[in-house]
Design a protein around this motif. Structure first.
Motif: not given
Length: 510
Positions: A250, A281-283, A253, A278
């Motif tokens: 991803r 989206k909110d890691n 970031d 991957t």
């Protein structure tokens, strides 16, 4: 008889009319009050300078009176900051703001923020009480950008309006995460001429450099990801032929993007392509990456690798370590090397600590560690790059930040203290001898002179900035995560391969 008199004298046509009017007025009055209550704007204020944005329950804004932003864990330290500010006289101080997501929902981030406030307050107190009455005095305000920095624009607009009297904002510190929101906030602040001192931002693209001073007035006290990777490589003397990179695919970031590039550069000639996963989206969420890591461990067992470089955030790092603990090739030893996100693992209750006892070593490049400047048998303190005396000064100061001992193993309080020291250094260096405080534009121009004998003697090591505001050859503690969860200091590594010279003057780069 009485009934007839009552009807005659009290229920005359005139009184009936008056009674009807009174009743109508009561109904209309109550209805009007009800309508007023409906149309009256809701009071969404939390404290002076702080309110709840529409659609949010978070208290967002800027405050220095002791407000805790409705976060109970911050009550004691915000009260201490409020008391210190209350003792300052108008006109004798300059203001420094801590820009942080004070209402962060992630427990690891919340813990980090508490330590940052404690470290910053510790240096504010020193600056005001133990610096030979140097001026100006320092007022500290807290700027909450909300969970995941969602409300950074509102807060930055407020900060840019505080550069005049009575606040005289002269610097912003905190700035602790390498995210797109933080990058936008730094862009706006430095674009307004406000000096910024980053604490734990390490992304290479959130820094200035030759031909790319995109953030005029930005300085940092933490090494870049590239410098962390160089320090790890010098420390580990890694054989690229027996190393592999596991990386998050991803993008966006800045911490991950630049760490991935830095590790890839140090693994030129490695025989294996990177293993990809991957993240959500909110890691900070678990997602399904644990399933991917189970497969990646099988593939790593198929290689001859002994060292695994990991480019990702701490939630996925923990999942990967847990997966390695159950790998099929348990008879083989592996060392995982990663960036400063590894510091979160010590307090991560979901980490399978038993995995660390199965020929698995996890080491990371920390930003600071309390043992880095303490001598121990067989581990002398480096002669340059920092000192035991400077760290002991910090230990004396940090005791004021809480009635209980402040945890130091994650390095957050240490780095925040050093960032505040750097901000105060620039403010006072920029203050003319015949003036009570510096001009706004003069603070951010001090960074090229913070070196040599004008360096900041930080608790994390010397802070000698290059002409672009980046720390030169900053000490990088290499820390190992032990099976009992403790974060054990191994040794200090250096991006240049050795400690800086006593002069601590960055060389000319080609």
């Amino acid at each position: 008889m009485l009934d007839r008199l009552r009807r005659r004298f009290f229920w005359t046509p005139r009184q009936k009319l008056l009674s009807a009017l009174v009743a109508a007025m009561l109904v209309l009055g109550l209805g009007g009050w009800g309508a007023y209550l409906i149309v009256k704007p809701e009071d969404r204020s939390c404290a002076t300078g702080v309110a709840r944005p529409a659609g949010s329950g978070e208290c967002v804004g800027v405050n220095g009176t002791g407000h805790d932003f409705r976060v109970p864990a911050l009550t004691a330290i915000t009260a201490a900051i409020g008391r210190e500010n209350a003792g300052l006289k108008p006109g004798e101080y300059a203001t420094v703001a801590l820009l942080l997501p004070l209402t962060a929902a992630d427990p690891g981030t919340a813990e980090k923020i508490l330590r940052e406030l404690q470290g910053a307050y510790a240096y504010q107190y020193r600056a005001n009480h133990e610096s030979n009455s140097e001026t100006p005095k320092i007022r500290l305000v807290l700027a909450n950008t909300g969970n995941k920095n969602a409300h950074w624009r509102t807060v930055v607009d407020r900060l840019t309006a505080m550069t005049g009297a009575p606040d005289r904002l002269r610097a912003v510190s905190g700035v602790a995460t390498s995210s797109a929101e933080v990058r936008d906030a730094v862009t706006a602040l430095t674009g307004a001429g406000i000096a910024v001192v980053g604490t734990t931002i390490t992304a290479d693209d959130l820094a200035n450099g030759p031909g790319r001073d995109r953030f005029p007035g930005l300085a940092r006290v933490s090494p870049t990801n590239s410098d962390e990777a160089k320090a790890l490589a010098h420390f580990g003397k890694v054989d690229a032929a027996r190393a592999i990179l596991v990386q998050d695919s991803r993008t966006g970031d800045h911490y991950i993007d630049t760490l991935r590039s830095a590790f890839a550069a140090s693994l030129k000639g490695a025989p294996y392509e990177p293993q990809l996963y991957t993240s959500p989206k909110d890691n900070t969420e678990e997602g399904t990456t644990a399933n991917t890591f189970r497969q990646i461990t099988h593939l790593i067992c198929d290689t001859r690798a002994e060292t695994v470089f990991f480019a990702g955030r701490h939630t996925q790092l923990r999942q990967f370590i847990n997966a390695l603990g159950s790998r099929g090739c348990a008879d083989r030893a592996f060392t995982v090397l990663t960036g400063d996100e590894g510091s979160y693992l010590g307090a991560d209750e979901k980490l399978n600590r038993a995995a660390l006892g199965k020929k698995l070593t996890v080491r990371y490049a920390a930003l600071a560690h309390p043992d880095a400047w303490r001598s121990a048998p067989g581990r002398p303190v480096p002669a340059t790059g920092g000192s035991t005396t400077d760290f002991e000064t910090f230990l004396h100061d940090i005791t004021r930040a809480d009635q209980k001992p402040v945890p130091l193993r994650d390095g957050q309080a240490i780095v925040a203290y050093d960032a505040m020291a750097t901000a105060v250094h620039a403010i006072r260096q920029a203050t003319p001898a015949d003036a009570p405080y510096p001009e706004l534009a003069d603070v951010g121009t001090q960074w090229p002179q913070v070196k040599g004998s004008l360096r900041v003697k930080g608790a994390s090591g010397w802070i000698c900035l290059d002409n672009h505001g980046n720390p030169y050859n900053k000490a990088v503690p290499i820390v190992e995560l032990a099976a009992d969860g403790t974060q054990r200091f191994v040794q200090t590594a250096w991006p240049e391969g050795r400690p800086p010279a006593e002069t601590c003057l960055p060389p000319k780069r080609g």
